[in-house]
Design a protein around this motif. Sequence first.
Motif, PDB file in Angstrom:
ATOM      1  N   ASP A 344       0.696  -8.365  31.156  1.00 57.27           N
ATOM      2  CA  ASP A 344       0.887  -7.344  32.182  1.00 57.27           C
ATOM      3  C   ASP A 344      -0.400  -6.584  32.465  1.00 57.27           C
ATOM      4  O   ASP A 344      -0.640  -6.153  33.597  1.00 57.27           O
ATOM      5  N   ARG A 345      -1.192  -6.390  31.427  1.00 53.12           N
ATOM      6  CA  ARG A 345      -2.402  -5.587  31.535  1.00 53.12           C
ATOM      7  C   ARG A 345      -3.577  -6.350  30.931  1.00 53.12           C
ATOM      8  O   ARG A 345      -3.409  -7.180  30.030  1.00 53.12           O
ATOM      9  N   VAL A 375      -0.723  -8.222  37.682  1.00 59.72           N
ATOM     10  CA  VAL A 375      -1.530  -7.843  36.526  1.00 59.72           C
ATOM     11  C   VAL A 375      -2.397  -6.643  36.890  1.00 59.72           C
ATOM     12  O   VAL A 375      -3.052  -6.634  37.928  1.00 59.72           O
ATOM     13  N   ARG A 376      -2.387  -5.643  36.033  1.00 63.30           N
ATOM     14  CA  ARG A 376      -3.293  -4.503  36.195  1.00 63.30           C
ATOM     15  C   ARG A 376      -4.458  -4.681  35.231  1.00 63.30           C
ATOM     16  O   ARG A 376      -4.267  -4.684  34.009  1.00 63.30           O
ATOM     17  N   LEU A 422      -0.480   1.802  27.264  1.00 63.20           N
ATOM     18  CA  LEU A 422       0.566   0.851  27.607  1.00 63.20           C
ATOM     19  C   LEU A 422       1.922   1.534  27.517  1.00 63.20           C
ATOM     20  O   LEU A 422       2.119   2.436  26.696  1.00 63.20           O
ATOM     21  N   GLU A 426       4.895  -3.542  27.402  1.00 68.84           N
ATOM     22  CA  GLU A 426       3.780  -4.131  28.145  1.00 68.84           C
ATOM     23  C   GLU A 426       2.898  -4.942  27.207  1.00 68.84           C
ATOM     24  O   GLU A 426       2.614  -4.537  26.086  1.00 68.84           O
ATOM     25  N   ARG A 427       2.437  -6.081  27.721  1.00 71.12           N
ATOM     26  CA  ARG A 427       1.577  -6.983  26.941  1.00 71.12           C
ATOM     27  C   ARG A 427       0.165  -6.934  27.525  1.00 71.12           C
ATOM     28  O   ARG A 427      -0.018  -7.092  28.736  1.00 71.12           O
ATOM     29  N   CYS A 428      -0.808  -6.731  26.644  1.00 72.55           N
ATOM     30  CA  CYS A 428      -2.177  -6.519  27.097  1.00 72.55           C
ATOM     31  C   CYS A 428      -3.146  -7.500  26.450  1.00 72.55           C
ATOM     32  O   CYS A 428      -3.152  -7.676  25.225  1.00 72.55           O
ATOM     33  N   GLY A 444       3.580  -0.880  22.919  1.00 76.29           N
ATOM     34  CA  GLY A 444       2.673  -1.787  23.607  1.00 76.29           C
ATOM     35  C   GLY A 444       2.308  -2.978  22.733  1.00 76.29           C
ATOM     36  O   GLY A 444       2.228  -2.861  21.506  1.00 76.29           O
ATOM     37  N   ARG A 445       2.087  -4.117  23.363  1.00 77.92           N
ATOM     38  CA  ARG A 445       1.790  -5.366  22.640  1.00 77.92           C
ATOM     39  C   ARG A 445       0.368  -5.808  22.974  1.00 77.92           C
ATOM     40  O   ARG A 445       0.057  -6.081  24.134  1.00 77.92           O
ATOM     41  N   THR A 446      -0.470  -5.870  21.959  1.00 77.43           N
ATOM     42  CA  THR A 446      -1.895  -6.115  22.145  1.00 77.43           C
ATOM     43  C   THR A 446      -2.307  -7.472  21.611  1.00 77.43           C
ATOM     44  O   THR A 446      -1.974  -7.822  20.470  1.00 77.43           O
TER      45      THR A 446
END
Length: 473
Positions: A344-345, A375-376, A422, A426-428, A444-446
């Motif tokens: 997502d990010r 996607v941001r 996040l 959200e997955r980054c 948030g998922r990194t």
Amino acid sequence: MPDNTDKTLYRKLVDAHTVATLDEQNVLLYVDLHLMNEYTSPQAFSGLDARARPVRRPRQQLAVVSHIIPTHAETPRVIRDAASLRQAVNLAHNCEKAGILLFAANDPLQGIEHIVAPELGLVRPGMTVLCGDSHTTTYGALGALGFGIGTSEVEHVLATQTLVYRLAQTMRITIDGTLPYGTTSKDLVLWLIAQIGAQGARGYAVEFAGTAFGALSAEARMTICNMTVEAGARAALIAPDATTLDYVRAHATMDEAAWHAAERDWSSLHTDAGAVFDAEFRFDASAVAPYVTWGTSPDQAIAVDALVPAADDAPTPEAAAATRRALDYIGLAPRVPIVGTPVDRVFIGSCTNGRIEDLRIVAALVRGRHVAAGVRAMVVPGSGSVRRQAEAEGLARVLIDAGFEWREPGCSMCLAMNDDVLVPGERCASTTNRNFEGRQGRGGRTHLMSPAMAAAAALTGRITDVRTLETHQ
């Protein structure tokens, strides 16, 4: 240790800065440069005030506002969060009172301490550099002994310019060979941490050696040393060489006589041939691939073309439980390819990968392309100097045209201490150094990866093997 014995580089640096030997394990260490930020210094200054003690050597301190500052484009930059603003105001007050140089929110030299200090030529081989931040290991890339300290230790350094320091054990990690196509220093350090584990260097000062490091730029070496703390290391070192000297000469202000004298002094900054390390590892750089984390610790990482591990394959019950917890949090199934996982990010920046070299890599990959729909993606330069250089080179325009947000300098989404966070779920794809639960925002998922890999994820909307994308020069 007697002066006539062979020494490691680490021991040479410690001995050169030892004011007094306290016992077999502890020394009083002189500090050449002390760096501060807005969130680890307030209690230290309060302690000094309570004891009516001044800062002993103000000119050997530097303070920055970096962690809590918003990075969205705004002139002047305004910190609207009340608690964060209070931290920034307190730092400004303390620095003004003590006579300490501060790069505040709207200073053109503002940025992340671990990027600002080297680019201003403040870090040189043979120095001791301390900061209330664990990633102070970064400075080992220039042959300096850097490590993070706690708040009470910050107070001690401010008051005395020394630190009661417990000696570390020594470890040498030798990596020979050439990094394969599509891999960078970030892939190398993620791969290394995965090999030895998050506690693999715990308690050690690590010295890197071998042809793989000799081939890296000074900035790439900073990425390596920055993340060595994620394997538990207390320090990371690379002996100064021509690459180091070229970098320092380009950034430091020294006349010719001082420079040549310094070069002579720095020539001894290497481990002697007969020195013995407490532990040694040896690896081959050809084994490295583009790496990405799958879990909630930097050592939970795999090659981008590998399968997500399963708890059933873990070597111990404890490791199996950790795997299950990590997969549950990160939202991945075991034994499936990690490549193709939607994101997502995308965050490109931090003290690990917010340097000009990192931005050049990203711009070369995204030129003529565009960020995927939905996607941001943001790029946050590590300092005002990096931002201006990227704009002067045309990199910023390439990034903006490709659909990236071009931000003001700061720590930003590396950690959830500002408004770049996040939201849950959200997955980054992130170029930062830690993927802990909630590190970039609650829930948030990194996924940690290199700038090139993060750029590839931005363009495709999913975790992508950067080797499948052509670079646009």
